[in-house]
Design an enzyme around this catalytic site. Structure first.
Site, PDB file in Angstrom:
ATOM      1  N   LYS A  64      28.936  46.114  47.230  1.00  0.00           N
ATOM      2  CA  LYS A  64      29.492  45.493  48.441  1.00  0.00           C
ATOM      3  C   LYS A  64      28.871  46.142  49.680  1.00  0.00           C
ATOM      4  O   LYS A  64      28.401  47.277  49.606  1.00  0.00           O
ATOM      5  CB  LYS A  64      31.013  45.725  48.502  1.00  0.00           C
ATOM      6  N   ARG A  66      38.136  39.345  37.123  1.00  0.00           N
ATOM      7  CA  ARG A  66      38.376  38.322  36.103  1.00  0.00           C
ATOM      8  C   ARG A  66      38.024  38.833  34.704  1.00  0.00           C
ATOM      9  O   ARG A  66      38.549  38.330  33.711  1.00  0.00           O
ATOM     10  CB  ARG A  66      37.610  37.046  36.449  1.00  0.00           C
TER      11      ARG A  66
END
Length: 486
Positions: A259, A333
């Site tokens: 990120k 996920r």
């Protein structure tokens, strides 16, 4: 200190209308409060305050705060109970003013809804300052009068649940590691005889063949933990439980798909799903809800290292499906895939998972509401009705086959962890991915990325991690427990 509410008049320029507690106090001081209020200028607007000193020896400082219209109820356009929201906001503002005066105790006018008043007081005063030498003075809110003490206590319990989630989310990632998160929740549940907490180590996760979860965890020096909580509040311990599943990434660097450094510190709260569902179970236990609940939280860090997942790697989930990891920053996920597979062991009445899953959810709804993807209209109705009461809103999002094709059309594996059109419908393709690991007929996925933190949107929460939607999950569990009674 004393916080009293006042309604705005129905007619412009009309006299302010006190709550019953306000009226009683005004009589106690021979009408001085009403007189002073009318001398202070125009009537108080919603959430605005006036402070009066020296009116009564028991209450050296009295804060009068505007509650808005007296008959405010459910606002169909806003999807919440406006009256309750007005009370939460007004009480929070009033209590903070008492805190600024460094008065250690405040009595709060129930304002016709003691639960909402308690929530406003306890949520409004909360602040994470564990690690600062200079702390704000601690203020203890109490109910003014005794008529609604049960509802007040319920409100305190709800708010303390959300504050627990806020505490866990706000704490630095070196203070709340996977094991410390699990131990903190275990300690909160220690006093309840009908709760069992299992802190599962990496060896157990391996025997469960949770390859997707382990693939994320292996990039970090912190070992993963699978936290499993059993709250047996139901009349029969064999009754089908409600299963809560929460994403527990205690720090998310993005892994190899790193990120940007700006704002990365906020990723200490990427375990917001685990924080809210575990806090909801702590609250359910405190309320002694007649319902069985199981909480599952896969806990780990997502870090870049020589052992970390690489873009293009293929990993195998607990149900045997292979997953192509096209973006290592779509890691939540992967944890949830394995946890959802495991959740099917419990013959659940419903499976509800919560996760700060996608930036796309924040883009779609901002901080107004939690996005809900569900295969069950029954489940949706319960969540929606709960959120109207709590003011911590939910909004239904689509689980179309349209999105499923975008994650199952994958060159190397059964599914890809990102949609093939990358940014388009990112929250929806993430939900479609999770659906590939669900066979239960009552399942809901709550994407809480947009409601993770608060700047100034929710006036009764200070700036910082929000702990949302803990109270909505609690209220949902309350409704489910009433359902099973009927």
């Amino acid at each position: 200190g004393l916080v009293l509410g006042v309604y705005s008049s129905e007619k412009d320029g009309g006299a302010a209308q006190f709550t019953s507690a306000g009226d009683a106090f005004d009589r106690l001081v021979s009408g001085k409060l009403r007189t002073l209020l009318s001398l202070c200028g125009p009537p108080l607007k919603k959430g605005k305050t006036r402070i009066f000193h020296g009116l009564h020896q028991d209450f050296p400082s009295v804060v009068v705060v505007g509650l808005g219209k007296k008959n405010a109820g459910v606002n169909e356009q806003e999807n919440w109970n406006e009256g309750k929201e007005n009370i939460r906001t007004a009480v929070a503002v009033g209590c903070r003013q008492i805190q600024d005066l460094e008065i250690p105790c405040v009595e709060v006018d129930p304002c016709g809804d003691a639960q909402a008043a308690a929530e406003g007081a306890v949520l409004g005063l909360h602040e994470y300052n564990e690690l600062k030498q200079k702390k704000k003075p601690v203020v203890t809110p109490q109910l003014h009068g005794s008529a609604e003490s049960e509802a007040w206590q319920k409100g305190v319990t709800y708010a303390e649940g959300q504050n627990l989630a806020r505490y866990l989310m706000e704490a630095p990632a070196n203070y709340i590691t996977p094991i410390k998160f699990a131990e903190h929740i275990e300690q909160k549940l220690r006093s309840f005889s009908n709760v069992k907490v299992h802190i599962r180590p990496e060896s157990w996760i391996t025997t469960q063949e949770m390859g997707a979860f382990l693939s994320v965890a292996k990039g970090s020096a912190e070992p993963p933990i699978f936290l499993e909580i059993h709250y047996l509040g139901g009349a029969n311990t064999d009754d089908s439980p409600l299963v809560f599943v929460g994403k527990g990434v205690t720090f998310d660097s993005g892994g190899i798909s790193l990120k940007p450094s700006s704002g990365m510190d906020a990723m200490r709260a990427d375990m917001g799903g685990a924080a809210t569902v575990c806090s909801a179970i702590v609250t359910a236990a405190a309320l002694n809800l007649p319902l069985n609940i199981i909480g599952l939280a896969p806990l780990c860090e997502n870090m870049p290292s020589g052992k970390a997942n690489k873009p293009g790697d293929v990993v195998r989930a607990k149900n045997g499906k292979t997953i192509q990891v096209d973006n290592t920053d779509a890691e939540g996920r992967l944890l949830l895939a394995d946890a959802l597979c495991y959740a099917h062991n419990f013959n659940a009445r419903a499976i509800v998972n919560a996760a700060t899953l996608t930036g796309a959810m924040d883009v779609a709804l901002g901080s107004a509401a939690t996005g809900v993807f569900t295969n069950s209209s029954w489940l949706w109705t319960h969540l929606y009705e709960a959120s109207i009461l709590t003011g911590d809103r939910v909004w239904r999002m689509p689980l179309f086959e349209h999105y499923t094709k975008q994650v199952t059309d994958c060159p190397l594996a059964d599914v890809s962890n990102i949609g093939k059109y990358s940014r388009a419908g990112g929250a929806c393709t993430a939900a479609a991915f999770l659906k590939e690991f669900v066979t239960a007929s009552h399942w809901a996925h709550l994407d809480i990325a947009g409601v993770m933190s608060n700047k100034d949107e929710v006036p009764y929460l200070r700036k910082g991690m929000a702990g949302r939607p803990t109270r909505t999950l609690v209220e949902f569990a309350v409704r489910l427990s009433q359902d099973s009674h009927n």
